[in-house]
Write a protein that holds these residues in place. Structure first.
Motif, short mmCIF file in Angstrom:
data_model
loop_
_atom_site.label_atom_id
_atom_site.label_comp_id
_atom_site.label_asym_id
_atom_site.label_seq_id
_atom_site.Cartn_x
_atom_site.Cartn_y
_atom_site.Cartn_z
N UNK A 41 -31.13 10.53 -32.12
CA UNK A 41 -32.08 9.41 -31.99
C UNK A 41 -31.45 8.08 -32.37
N UNK A 42 -30.64 8.12 -33.41
CA UNK A 42 -30.02 6.88 -33.87
C UNK A 42 -28.99 6.37 -32.85
N UNK A 43 -28.18 7.30 -32.33
CA UNK A 43 -27.17 6.91 -31.34
C UNK A 43 -27.86 6.39 -30.07
N UNK A 44 -28.92 7.05 -29.66
CA UNK A 44 -29.63 6.63 -28.47
C UNK A 44 -30.27 5.25 -28.68
N UNK A 45 -30.81 5.05 -29.87
CA UNK A 45 -31.42 3.75 -30.19
C UNK A 45 -30.38 2.65 -30.02
N UNK A 46 -29.20 2.90 -30.56
CA UNK A 46 -28.12 1.90 -30.50
C UNK A 46 -27.66 1.67 -29.05
N UNK A 47 -27.53 2.78 -28.32
CA UNK A 47 -27.11 2.66 -26.91
C UNK A 47 -28.15 1.85 -26.12
N UNK A 48 -29.43 2.12 -26.36
CA UNK A 48 -30.46 1.41 -25.59
C UNK A 48 -30.53 -0.06 -25.98
N UNK A 49 -30.23 -0.33 -27.25
CA UNK A 49 -30.19 -1.71 -27.68
C UNK A 49 -29.11 -2.48 -26.89
N UNK A 50 -28.00 -1.82 -26.64
CA UNK A 50 -26.88 -2.47 -25.94
C UNK A 50 -27.08 -2.51 -24.43
N UNK A 51 -27.58 -1.42 -23.86
CA UNK A 51 -27.56 -1.29 -22.38
C UNK A 51 -28.90 -0.87 -21.78
N UNK A 52 -29.93 -0.77 -22.58
CA UNK A 52 -31.22 -0.30 -22.04
C UNK A 52 -31.06 1.07 -21.41
N UNK A 53 -31.60 1.22 -20.19
CA UNK A 53 -31.53 2.52 -19.50
C UNK A 53 -30.29 2.67 -18.62
N UNK A 54 -29.46 1.64 -18.62
CA UNK A 54 -28.32 1.67 -17.69
C UNK A 54 -27.25 2.68 -18.11
N UNK A 55 -26.70 3.37 -17.13
CA UNK A 55 -25.52 4.21 -17.36
C UNK A 55 -24.50 3.85 -16.27
N UNK A 56 -23.29 3.56 -16.71
CA UNK A 56 -22.26 3.04 -15.81
C UNK A 56 -21.35 4.16 -15.29
N UNK A 57 -20.91 3.99 -14.05
CA UNK A 57 -19.89 4.88 -13.50
C UNK A 57 -19.07 4.11 -12.46
N UNK A 58 -17.89 4.65 -12.12
CA UNK A 58 -16.99 3.94 -11.20
C UNK A 58 -16.57 4.88 -10.08
N UNK A 59 -16.40 4.31 -8.89
CA UNK A 59 -15.88 5.11 -7.78
C UNK A 59 -14.35 5.02 -7.89
N UNK A 60 -13.72 6.14 -8.28
CA UNK A 60 -12.34 6.03 -8.74
C UNK A 60 -11.45 7.13 -8.18
N UNK A 61 -10.17 6.92 -8.37
CA UNK A 61 -9.17 7.90 -7.94
C UNK A 61 -8.18 8.09 -9.08
N UNK A 62 -7.74 9.32 -9.27
CA UNK A 62 -6.73 9.63 -10.28
C UNK A 62 -5.43 9.94 -9.58
N UNK A 63 -4.35 9.50 -10.14
CA UNK A 63 -3.05 9.91 -9.59
C UNK A 63 -2.04 10.03 -10.73
N UNK A 64 -1.42 11.20 -10.80
CA UNK A 64 -0.33 11.38 -11.75
C UNK A 64 0.94 11.40 -10.90
N UNK A 65 1.78 10.37 -11.04
CA UNK A 65 2.92 10.26 -10.12
C UNK A 65 4.05 11.23 -10.46
N UNK A 66 4.07 11.73 -11.69
CA UNK A 66 4.98 12.83 -12.02
C UNK A 66 4.37 13.64 -13.16
N UNK A 67 4.68 14.94 -13.17
CA UNK A 67 4.30 15.74 -14.34
C UNK A 67 5.56 16.08 -15.16
N UNK A 68 6.69 15.52 -14.76
CA UNK A 68 7.93 15.78 -15.51
C UNK A 68 7.92 14.93 -16.77
#
Ligand code: V47
Length: 381
Positions: A41-68
């Protein structure tokens, strides 16, 4: 406060509601309480104080150019030796081709981090960023952990600040938060002995912030660290964020706890650490982070490592960002992650809306690109 099962939390609740900073001892108390409902409840209260109901996400791509990689972190199942069959190593043109292979319309962020390759020369790195920038001018390149930046400083014999400057000039937009692991020496010696030291990791992020670059911070938890060592990790980040905000007008975008994936690595084999983290430990960790890291804009729930179901639940535990669609993750999956390799944009929107929250598509700079109001509500509300 009748809703508190653990009445000793009352002074902490009062402090958080008054916008006062928690001490280390109070952070420890939060970690140790059995009143997880209060924590939520406390964490949610703090999150809502900062961002209300918004939850952010990004349309993204991952690339690992080497695993060596020559570093030998004991938690890592991703790294390979040069002559292993599963090793890969893309040259800059192949990196551009691989991005083309994964590219989908609407992707704004390319997140790249990779092994510390023993042979690549410095020129390889700015050339790769430059070629990507030319081929995909609109793609925001978030790449190179502080550990990689230190490696580049060694091979180029340039100070880390110059490495960052030159990569930024080539087109680097932001830095990911990897390589932080756990800052405490006791743990670092056992899990990442040959990797960037904690002080240097922090210094490199400070330097990136001084150049106006925004970065993230991770914490790898659920292996041999204590709860105090987790909090110590957060405490050092909170201090740096204070400095960066005061001196450079901003620093870290997000804090991202990374749940230890226990398969196929020596930490798991040698120390018998073969358990995945439990759901409530994941949630507790996110909630403590939201409350303790009062100067961090976002706490990220990383669906790759805790699964999309728990990530959805975490939206009630202080999480305001769920990373992105990703397109092929390999680091966590090498170590046993059972989540998919990517999610669709529609899937992410659904996940957030079904939790009663409003999805906001962002880019790597956290510019808000599109909001998806809950069905049946007025967009203007
Ligand atoms: O640096 C490696 C960690 C990191 C394991 O900045 C492991 O937005 C758990 O940094 N179990 C790479 N963790 C991932 C990363 C990241 C992820 C999501 C978002 C962002 C961001 C950054 O993964 C590595 C290392 O710390 N890691 N092996 C493992 N077995």
């Amino acid at each position: 406060m009748k809703w508190l099962r653990d009445q000793t939390l009352a002074p902490i609740v009062q402090k958080v509601e008054a916008g006062e900073r928690l001490t280390f001892a109070e952070g420890t108390q939060l970690y140790n309480t059995h009143d997880l409902n209060a924590l939520m409840r406390l964490a949610n209260w703090r999150k809502e104080q900062l961002h209300g109901d918004k939850v952010f996400f990004v349309h993204s791509m991952r690339l690992e150019f080497t695993n060596i990689c020559y570093v030998g972190c004991t938690f890592c199942a991703f790294a390979a030796h040069k002559n292993e069959e599963r090793a890969w190593d893309y040259d800059p043109d192949e990196v551009v081709r691989q991005v083309g292979r994964r590219y989908l319309p609407g992707i704004t962020e390319l997140h790249m981090s990779s092994g510390h390759h023993p042979n690549h020369k410095w020129d390889y790195y700015p050339a790769m960023v430059h070629k990507l920038r030319e081929a995909y001018p609109d793609l925001q390149i978030k790449a190179f952990t502080a550990a990689e930046i230190e490696h580049l400083s060694k091979i180029s014999k340039k100070p880390t600040l110059d490495v960052l400057r030159e990569l930024q000039a080539a087109g680097l937009s932001a830095m990911p938060g990897g390589g932080a692991e756990i800052f405490a020496d006791r743990v670092r010696k056992q899990v990442a002995r040959n990797k960037v030291r904690a002080e240097k990791w922090l210094q490199i992020h400070r330097e990136a912030h001084s150049l106006g670059m925004r970065t993230n911070a991770t914490m790898l938890y659920g292996h041999i660290e204590t709860l105090e060592e987790r909090l110590d990790h957060m405490d050092r980040l909170r201090t740096l964020q204070d400095e960066s905000v005061a001196q450079f007008g901003g620093g870290f975008h997000a804090f991202i706890p990374l749940a230890f994936q226990p398969l196929g690595n020596t930490l798991a084999q040698n120390l018998g650490k073969t358990d995945f983290t439990t759901g409530l430990d994941d949630l507790r960790n996110l909630a403590v982070a939201r409350i303790y890291l009062d100067n961090f804009p976002h706490i990220k729930g990383y669906w790759v490592m805790i699964g999309s179901e728990l990530t959805q639940v975490s939206l009630d535990w202080g999480v305001s960002d769920i990373d992105g669609t990703i397109q092929e993750e390999h680091i966590a999956h090498a170590a046993g992650a059972t989540s998919p390799m990517q999610l669709s944009e529609a899937g992410m929107i659904r996940m957030i809306q079904h939790a009663g929250r409003v999805p906001v598509l962002r880019d790597a700079y956290y510019n808000e690109l599109e909001t998806f109001p809950l069905p049946g509500t007025n967009a203007a509300d």
